[in-house]
Design a protein around this motif. Structure first.
Motif, short mmCIF file in Angstrom:
data_model
loop_
_atom_site.label_atom_id
_atom_site.label_comp_id
_atom_site.label_asym_id
_atom_site.label_seq_id
_atom_site.Cartn_x
_atom_site.Cartn_y
_atom_site.Cartn_z
N ARG A 1 0.69 6.69 7.54
CA ARG A 1 1.92 6.34 6.83
C ARG A 1 2.90 7.50 6.91
O ARG A 1 4.09 7.32 7.18
CB ARG A 1 1.60 6.01 5.36
CG ARG A 1 2.82 5.67 4.55
CD ARG A 1 2.47 5.31 3.12
NE ARG A 1 3.67 4.99 2.37
CZ ARG A 1 4.39 5.88 1.71
NH1 ARG A 1 4.03 7.14 1.68
NH2 ARG A 1 5.49 5.50 1.06
N ARG B 1 12.42 2.73 4.22
CA ARG B 1 11.40 2.40 3.22
C ARG B 1 10.83 1.02 3.46
O ARG B 1 9.61 0.82 3.36
CB ARG B 1 12.01 2.46 1.81
CG ARG B 1 12.26 3.87 1.30
CD ARG B 1 13.08 3.79 0.02
NE ARG B 1 13.34 5.10 -0.55
CZ ARG B 1 12.81 5.53 -1.71
NH1 ARG B 1 12.00 4.75 -2.40
NH2 ARG B 1 13.10 6.73 -2.16
N SER B 2 11.69 0.08 3.79
CA SER B 2 11.18 -1.29 3.95
C SER B 2 10.30 -1.41 5.20
O SER B 2 9.28 -2.09 5.20
CB SER B 2 12.34 -2.29 3.90
OG SER B 2 12.50 -2.93 5.14
N ARG C 1 6.97 0.20 4.30
CA ARG C 1 6.23 -0.71 3.41
C ARG C 1 5.62 -1.86 4.19
O ARG C 1 4.46 -2.22 4.01
CB ARG C 1 7.17 -1.27 2.34
CG ARG C 1 6.84 -0.79 0.95
CD ARG C 1 7.52 -1.59 -0.14
NE ARG C 1 8.84 -2.08 0.20
CZ ARG C 1 9.99 -1.45 -0.06
NH1 ARG C 1 9.98 -0.27 -0.66
NH2 ARG C 1 11.15 -1.98 0.28
N GLU C 2 6.41 -2.41 5.10
CA GLU C 2 5.92 -3.57 5.85
C GLU C 2 4.68 -3.21 6.67
O GLU C 2 3.75 -4.00 6.78
CB GLU C 2 7.03 -4.06 6.80
CG GLU C 2 6.64 -5.31 7.54
CD GLU C 2 7.76 -5.79 8.46
OE1 GLU C 2 8.95 -5.62 8.10
OE2 GLU C 2 7.42 -6.30 9.55
N THR D 1 1.64 -0.91 0.36
CA THR D 1 2.03 -0.18 -0.85
C THR D 1 0.78 0.37 -1.49
O THR D 1 -0.33 0.07 -1.05
CB THR D 1 2.69 -1.15 -1.86
OG1 THR D 1 1.72 -2.19 -2.14
CG2 THR D 1 3.95 -1.76 -1.30
N TYR E 1 7.97 9.31 -0.90
CA TYR E 1 8.47 9.44 0.48
C TYR E 1 8.71 10.91 0.82
O TYR E 1 8.99 11.72 -0.06
CB TYR E 1 9.74 8.61 0.66
CG TYR E 1 9.45 7.13 0.65
CD1 TYR E 1 9.20 6.44 1.83
CD2 TYR E 1 9.36 6.44 -0.56
CE1 TYR E 1 8.90 5.09 1.82
CE2 TYR E 1 9.05 5.08 -0.58
CZ TYR E 1 8.82 4.41 0.61
OH TYR E 1 8.50 3.08 0.58
N GLU F 1 3.02 4.82 -7.53
CA GLU F 1 3.56 4.39 -6.24
C GLU F 1 3.55 5.57 -5.29
O GLU F 1 3.66 6.70 -5.71
CB GLU F 1 5.01 3.91 -6.42
CG GLU F 1 5.11 2.47 -6.83
CD GLU F 1 6.56 2.07 -6.98
OE1 GLU F 1 7.36 2.42 -6.10
OE2 GLU F 1 6.87 1.44 -8.00
#
Ligand code: HEC
Ligand code: HEC
Length: 346
Positions: free
Chosen positions: A164, A44-45, A48-49, A53, A28, A25
């Motif tokens: 990212r 984080r969400s 990710r969105e 991932t 961060y 994975e």
């Protein structure tokens, strides 16, 4: 027979899905990990969105780039780059700790060898040419033998990791300041901050002020004069070897918090390319993330001086090749291994 074998192996691979090694994975950045539990979950969400991932990567701002294509880039990255640049592109692969300079941490979105002005993002082609050329004098190899498709795909995957990292950083900083993560702010403000800077790079391309002259001895002589009077020698030393007291003093850090030094220009290994135009860009625009300043402003009314400096740099850089061997420049700054972090599990 051959075909049967391939077919059988395919069946075995598909059939063994349940035993497949767990995919890694993405990690961060410290900016995210420092946040309190609840804020961190929201950051984080959001990341990710928008960036996906590890198993479903997305290229921020480019919905047209397919997951399949990015997975191809990821496969190339996994085979050829991850040991140095790390799973999340943090420049912290298992082989990185002992390297000088360290592999690039993409997450800052800062690149050294660009054809754009200081502070600008690189063009996509700059990353492609870095892969073709490698970075001579560092551990970054040349990948010119890879198929074009692999190069193109892995560059897009590097951009996935870069964007990212940049977005993660933007969201974390905003979360810290506002104590909340507002998805609308992410969508309308933060994503464009990241994406637009890359789109604008094309407007920041360095165009030579005057065409390159045919270099003669006079260019080298004038270039040396400029080198000694325009401040170059303060960092690179009078002979270009970088042996000035300031340069040797430990503790000079680059943007990535790694030790750095003015280059030994006589090493015959110009990191940013050996062509006159490469050296022109380094002098005109400086080198992002490092103490090497751009001279665009200082020399804007003296375009010939820039070419003279290029001629001089190429001249000292070639000294060893023509058998005139200056002793080597400064040793690489020592990087204590304890100071560096290696990605857990390797
Ligand atoms: C053996 C280690 C190693 C491997 C393998 C490696 N790199 Fe690098 N890479 C480096 C180092 C070291 C630097 C930093 C050089 C510097 O700062 O001058 C770097 C820098 C870069 C840069 C930044 C250039 C810039 O302008 O700042 C890019 C992009 C890059 N590598 C991409 C890749 C890709 C893509 C792969 C795999 C196809 C790869 N690298 C494989 C060590 C490696
Ligand atoms: C404040 C210190 C400083 C000054 C002043 C300075 N440089 Fe640099 N220079 C550096 C550093 C540090 C690097 C290495 C950057 C890196 O990490 O790749 C560098 C790198 C370079 C490179 C790239 C070498 C390569 O490997 O591709 C060239 C060319 C160069 N300098 C030329 C010049 C010239 C010409 C001048 C004067 C017009 C000058 N520098 C002034 C610090 C300086």
């Amino acid at each position: 027979m051959h075909r049967l074998f391939i077919l059988l192996s395919a069946v075995i691979v598909v059939g063994s899905g349940c035993e497949r090694a767990v995919e890694p994975e993405w990690g961060y950045s410290p900016e995210v990990l420092e946040l309190s539990g609840e804020l961190q979950t929201e950051v984080r969400s959001q990341v990710r969105e928008r960036c996906g991932t590890y198993s479903q990567p997305k290229l921020l701002g480019h919905d047209d780039v397919t997951t399949d294509w990015l997975k191809h880039g990821q496969a190339v990255y996994k085979k050829r780059c991850v040991q140095c640049h790390g799973i999340s592109g943090g420049g912290d692969g298992p082989a990185a700790a002992v390297m000088y300079p360290r592999p690039r941490d993409y997450r800052r979105g800062i690149f050294k060898f660009t054809s754009t002005t200081y502070g600008s993002k690189p063009l996509r082609e700059d990353l492609v040419s870095t892969l073709h050329r490698g970075i001579r004098g560092t551990s970054m190899p040349s990948f010119k033998l890879l198929p074009k498709k692999d190069i193109e795909a892995v560059v897009d995957y590097v951009l996935v990791l870069t964007h990212r990292g940049e977005l993660e950083n933007q969201i974390a900083l905003t979360a810290q300041a506002e104590e909340e993560v507002d998805p609308e702010v992410v969508e309308e403000d933060l994503v464009p901050i990241v994406v637009d800077a890359w789109k604008q790079a094309i407007q920041n391309e360095v165009h030579v002020l005057t065409p390159q002259p045919e270099f003669t001895k006079a260019n080298v002589v004038n270039g040396k004069k400029a080198f000694l009077t325009r401040g170059c020698s303060k960092c690179h030393g009078e002979d270009g070897r970088g042996l000035t007291a300031d340069n040797l003093k430990a503790g000079l850090k680059d943007t990535w918090q790694q030790p750095t030094r003015a280059a030994d220009l006589t090493s015959g290994m110009l990191h940013g390319g050996q062509e006159p135009i490469d050296v022109y860009r380094r002098i005109y625009a400086g080198i992002n993330g490092t103490p090497m300043p751009g001279f665009a402003n200082v020399l804007k009314d003296e375009p010939d001086t820039i070419w003279d400096l290029v001629a001089y740099v190429l001249y000292v850089s070639n000294r060893r090749r023509v058998g005139d061997n200056p002793p080597p420049g400064p040793p690489a700054p020592y990087v204590p291994v304890a100071e560096t972090s290696v990605e857990a599990g390797g």
